[in-house]
Design an enzyme around this catalytic site. Structure first.
Site, PDB file in Angstrom:
ATOM      1  N   SER A 124       0.831  -1.204   0.000  1.00 57.45           N
ATOM      2  CA  SER A 124       0.000   0.000   0.000  1.00 57.45           C
ATOM      3  C   SER A 124       0.866   1.254   0.000  1.00 57.45           C
ATOM      4  O   SER A 124       1.974   1.261   0.563  1.00 57.45           O
ATOM      5  CB  SER A 124      -0.864  -0.028   1.267  1.00 57.45           C
ATOM      6  OG  SER A 124      -1.422   1.243   1.500  1.00 57.45           O
ATOM      7  N   TYR A 149      -2.438  -0.894  10.461  1.00 59.52           N
ATOM      8  CA  TYR A 149      -2.606  -1.540   9.143  1.00 59.52           C
ATOM      9  C   TYR A 149      -1.387  -1.250   8.265  1.00 59.52           C
ATOM     10  O   TYR A 149      -0.795  -2.153   7.663  1.00 59.52           O
ATOM     11  CB  TYR A 149      -3.888  -1.014   8.473  1.00 59.52           C
ATOM     12  CG  TYR A 149      -3.915  -1.248   6.984  1.00 59.52           C
ATOM     13  CD1 TYR A 149      -4.227  -2.503   6.471  1.00 59.52           C
ATOM     14  CD2 TYR A 149      -3.606  -0.224   6.081  1.00 59.52           C
ATOM     15  CE1 TYR A 149      -4.226  -2.726   5.086  1.00 59.52           C
ATOM     16  CE2 TYR A 149      -3.611  -0.441   4.715  1.00 59.52           C
ATOM     17  CZ  TYR A 149      -3.918  -1.695   4.222  1.00 59.52           C
ATOM     18  OH  TYR A 149      -3.909  -1.911   2.866  1.00 59.52           O
ATOM     19  N   LYS A 153       1.780  -3.709   6.544  1.00 59.11           N
ATOM     20  CA  LYS A 153       2.257  -3.750   5.159  1.00 59.11           C
ATOM     21  C   LYS A 153       3.777  -3.567   5.116  1.00 59.11           C
ATOM     22  O   LYS A 153       4.481  -4.256   4.386  1.00 59.11           O
ATOM     23  CB  LYS A 153       1.567  -2.675   4.320  1.00 59.11           C
ATOM     24  CG  LYS A 153       0.076  -2.898   4.130  1.00 59.11           C
ATOM     25  CD  LYS A 153      -0.200  -4.155   3.341  1.00 59.11           C
ATOM     26  CE  LYS A 153      -1.667  -4.463   3.176  1.00 59.11           C
ATOM     27  NZ  LYS A 153      -1.928  -5.804   2.652  1.00 59.11           N
TER      28      LYS A 153
HETATM   29  P1  NAD Z   1     -10.924  -7.371   0.620  1.00 58.17           P
HETATM   30  O1  NAD Z   1     -11.193  -7.334   2.078  1.00 58.17           O
HETATM   31  O2  NAD Z   1     -12.056  -7.128  -0.301  1.00 58.17           O
HETATM   32  O3  NAD Z   1     -10.251  -8.759   0.214  1.00 58.17           O
HETATM   33  C1  NAD Z   1      -9.399  -9.462   1.101  1.00 58.17           C
HETATM   34  C2  NAD Z   1      -9.856 -10.909   1.084  1.00 58.17           C
HETATM   35  O4  NAD Z   1      -9.013 -11.660   1.975  1.00 58.17           O
HETATM   36  C3  NAD Z   1     -11.289 -11.091   1.575  1.00 58.17           C
HETATM   37  O5  NAD Z   1     -11.995 -11.866   0.624  1.00 58.17           O
HETATM   38  C4  NAD Z   1     -11.139 -11.841   2.891  1.00 58.17           C
HETATM   39  O6  NAD Z   1     -12.218 -12.715   3.120  1.00 58.17           O
HETATM   40  C5  NAD Z   1      -9.820 -12.571   2.690  1.00 58.17           C
HETATM   41  N1  NAD Z   1      -9.104 -12.905   3.926  1.00 58.17           N
HETATM   42  C6  NAD Z   1      -8.704 -12.042   4.904  1.00 58.17           C
HETATM   43  N2  NAD Z   1      -8.056 -12.736   5.851  1.00 58.17           N
HETATM   44  C7  NAD Z   1      -8.041 -14.041   5.468  1.00 58.17           C
HETATM   45  C8  NAD Z   1      -7.503 -15.235   6.035  1.00 58.17           C
HETATM   46  N3  NAD Z   1      -6.867 -15.243   7.204  1.00 58.17           N
HETATM   47  N4  NAD Z   1      -7.661 -16.405   5.360  1.00 58.17           N
HETATM   48  C9  NAD Z   1      -8.319 -16.425   4.177  1.00 58.17           C
HETATM   49  N5  NAD Z   1      -8.846 -15.324   3.583  1.00 58.17           N
HETATM   50  C10 NAD Z   1      -8.691 -14.153   4.238  1.00 58.17           C
HETATM   51  O7  NAD Z   1      -9.741  -6.339   0.330  1.00 58.17           O
HETATM   52  P2  NAD Z   1      -9.239  -5.754  -1.059  1.00 58.17           P
HETATM   53  O8  NAD Z   1      -9.701  -4.348  -1.155  1.00 58.17           O
HETATM   54  O9  NAD Z   1      -9.531  -6.705  -2.137  1.00 58.17           O
HETATM   55  O10 NAD Z   1      -7.686  -5.703  -0.759  1.00 58.17           O
HETATM   56  C11 NAD Z   1      -6.831  -6.772  -1.116  1.00 58.17           C
HETATM   57  C12 NAD Z   1      -5.451  -6.483  -0.547  1.00 58.17           C
HETATM   58  O11 NAD Z   1      -5.008  -5.222  -1.045  1.00 58.17           O
HETATM   59  C13 NAD Z   1      -5.412  -6.379   0.973  1.00 58.17           C
HETATM   60  O12 NAD Z   1      -4.213  -6.976   1.425  1.00 58.17           O
HETATM   61  C14 NAD Z   1      -5.374  -4.889   1.218  1.00 58.17           C
HETATM   62  O13 NAD Z   1      -4.733  -4.560   2.422  1.00 58.17           O
HETATM   63  C15 NAD Z   1      -4.577  -4.409   0.028  1.00 58.17           C
HETATM   64  N6  NAD Z   1      -4.862  -2.999  -0.304  1.00 58.17           N
HETATM   65  C16 NAD Z   1      -6.159  -2.622  -0.497  1.00 58.17           C
HETATM   66  C17 NAD Z   1      -6.450  -1.288  -0.750  1.00 58.17           C
HETATM   67  C18 NAD Z   1      -7.882  -0.840  -0.915  1.00 58.17           C
HETATM   68  O14 NAD Z   1      -8.158   0.350  -0.737  1.00 58.17           O
HETATM   69  N7  NAD Z   1      -8.814  -1.718  -1.261  1.00 58.17           N
HETATM   70  C19 NAD Z   1      -5.405  -0.343  -0.822  1.00 58.17           C
HETATM   71  C20 NAD Z   1      -4.085  -0.774  -0.647  1.00 58.17           C
HETATM   72  C21 NAD Z   1      -3.826  -2.122  -0.383  1.00 58.17           C
END
Ligand code: NAD
Ligand code: UDP
Length: 338
Positions: A124, A149, A153
């Site tokens: 991120s 958070y 990362k």
């Molecule tokens: P999201 O919450 O929609 O998807 C994450 C998925 O991981 C979910 O389906 C959840 O059920 C699954 N999950 C979480 N912990 C788990 C575990 N222990 N075992 C199995 N499954 C698990 O999030 P997203 O927006 O798709 O983000 C994906 C990644 O990108 C994340 O790591 C997030 O931190 C990173 N990210 C997201 C953003 C944003 O704004 N969406 C920005 C920067 C980074």
């Protein structure tokens, strides 16, 4: 390639699964649905016409994860799974350190056992912290994060660097996402927040559809062009394609590389409101309130490394993001519940 997506049922993972399948890769999804809905799988299958192997397990469970790797010949892993709410992480830091770091450690143990050397991590822009000047470039020092958070990362980036140092065959790409937004143009998949949304686009869509009365804009006294916060909003389909470019890059790369995935353009909250209103011909009532704790004034990417190394750049516009967000919302007023 045969790609394992941890968290592949989530917002970014589901869009990436589609782009991977359309680029002729195979995907295996591992997700415990802690922040997603199993119905998304049917939508992905409906769009791509492909059946996807899916395992509902906690990725921190090494024994269960091992079984998945025994069953499928995995070439590369994209590690999306993790918790992502900055504000919740300030309230419940241990939940974030436990899940985000445990899942990564388990995954690293198992990929080592199964000789998988290609690894893409969802990092991120938050790792740049609150003291760097914009625009953020990969050569800047990281740290001074404003919430647990973001620290998870950064710590995971460090873990991956340490592991790659002793595994010279590893190719690890740390994709530092800016602000993912928008939805698949089919209107069949998109962001499906639980409860009241935290992020700007999900909040605006729920105001637009009448579930929330008005947008609360967090501050109009930042040193930005109109006083509201500025961010780099990247269409989720562009972001998904960035993963394909990163996967291709792992074929000719060893070591660890951090790469920004943004557009390079910053838009203010008021820019977003005005564009959403204009493109979708709908009024977004709003009220300016005080700043949200932990927010910074501006955040946008220097994208030159992604262009030169990955041969990738964002193609979609802010108008596309506004249009696709609204189309997803009106097709699915209750998310995947319908
Ligand atoms: P999201 O919450 O929609 O998807 C994450 C998925 O991981 C979910 O389906 C959840 O059920 C699954 N999950 C979480 N912990 C788990 C575990 N222990 N075992 C199995 N499954 C698990 O999030 P997203 O927006 O798709 O983000 C994906 C990644 O990108 C994340 O790591 C997030 O931190 C990173 N990210 C997201 C953003 C944003 O704004 N969406 C920005 C920067 C980074
Ligand atoms: N924002 C806002 N009202 C909201 C949600 C967000 O004014 O209900 C602002 C926020 O202060 C920031 C921008 O919109 O300037 C993007 O916020 P978001 O939570 O989407 O992303 P992040 O803060 O993680 O960059």
């Amino acid at each position: 390639m045969n790609i394992l997506l941890t968290g592949g049922a989530g917002y970014i993972g589901s869009h990436t699964a589609i782009e991977l399948i359309e680029a002729k890769h195979s995907v295996v999804i591992v997700d415990n649905f802690v922040n997603s809905n199993p119905l998304v799988l049917r939508r992905i299958e409906n769009i791509t016409g492909k059946k996807i192997p899916i395992y509902c397990i906690n990725i921190a469970d090494v024994a269960k994860l091992d079984k998945v790797f025994c069953k499928h010949n995995i070439d590369a892993v994209i590690h999306f799974a993790g918790f992502k709410s900055m504000s919740e992480s300030l309230q419940i830091p241990l939940k974030y350190y436990r899940n985000n770091i445990d899942t990564t450690l388990a995954l690293l143990e198992i990929i080592k056992k199964h000789d998988v050397t290609k690894f893409i991590f969802s990092s991120s822009a938050a790792v740049y912290g609150y003291i760097n000047d914009i625009q953020y470039i990969e050569s800047m020092p990281v740290g001074h994060c404003s919430n647990p958070y973001a620290w998870t990362k950064l710590f995971i980036e460090q873990i991956l660097k340490d592991v790659a140092t002793v595994n010279p065959d590893f190719s690890v790409i740390l994709l530092r996402y800016f602000n993912p937004a928008g939805a698949h143009t089919s209107g069949k998949i998109g962001e499906n927040p639980n409860g009241i949304p935290n992020n700007l686009f999900s909040y605006i869509s729920q105001v637009a559809i009448g579930k929330l009365a008005e947008l609360k804009i967090f501050g109009n006294n930042y040193p930005t062009k109109d006083g509201t916060g500025v961010r780099d909003y990247i269409h989720v389909v562009d972001l998904a394609k960035g993963h394909i470019a990163a996967l291709e890059y792992t074929n000719k790369h060893k070591g660890v590389e951090a790469i920004n995935i943004g557009t390079g353009i910053g838009f203010s909250v008021l820019d977003i409101v005005k564009t959403f209103e204009k493109i979708n011909k709908i009024k977004i009532p709003y009220q300016i309130i005080g700043r949200r704790a932990g927010d910074i004034a501006e955040c946008y990417a220097d994208t030159s490394k992604a262009i030169s190394m990955l041969n990738w750049k964002a193609e979609k516009t802010l108008e596309d993001i506004c249009c696709d967000t609204w189309y997803w919302q009106i097709q699915n007023p209750n998310g995947y519940e319908k």
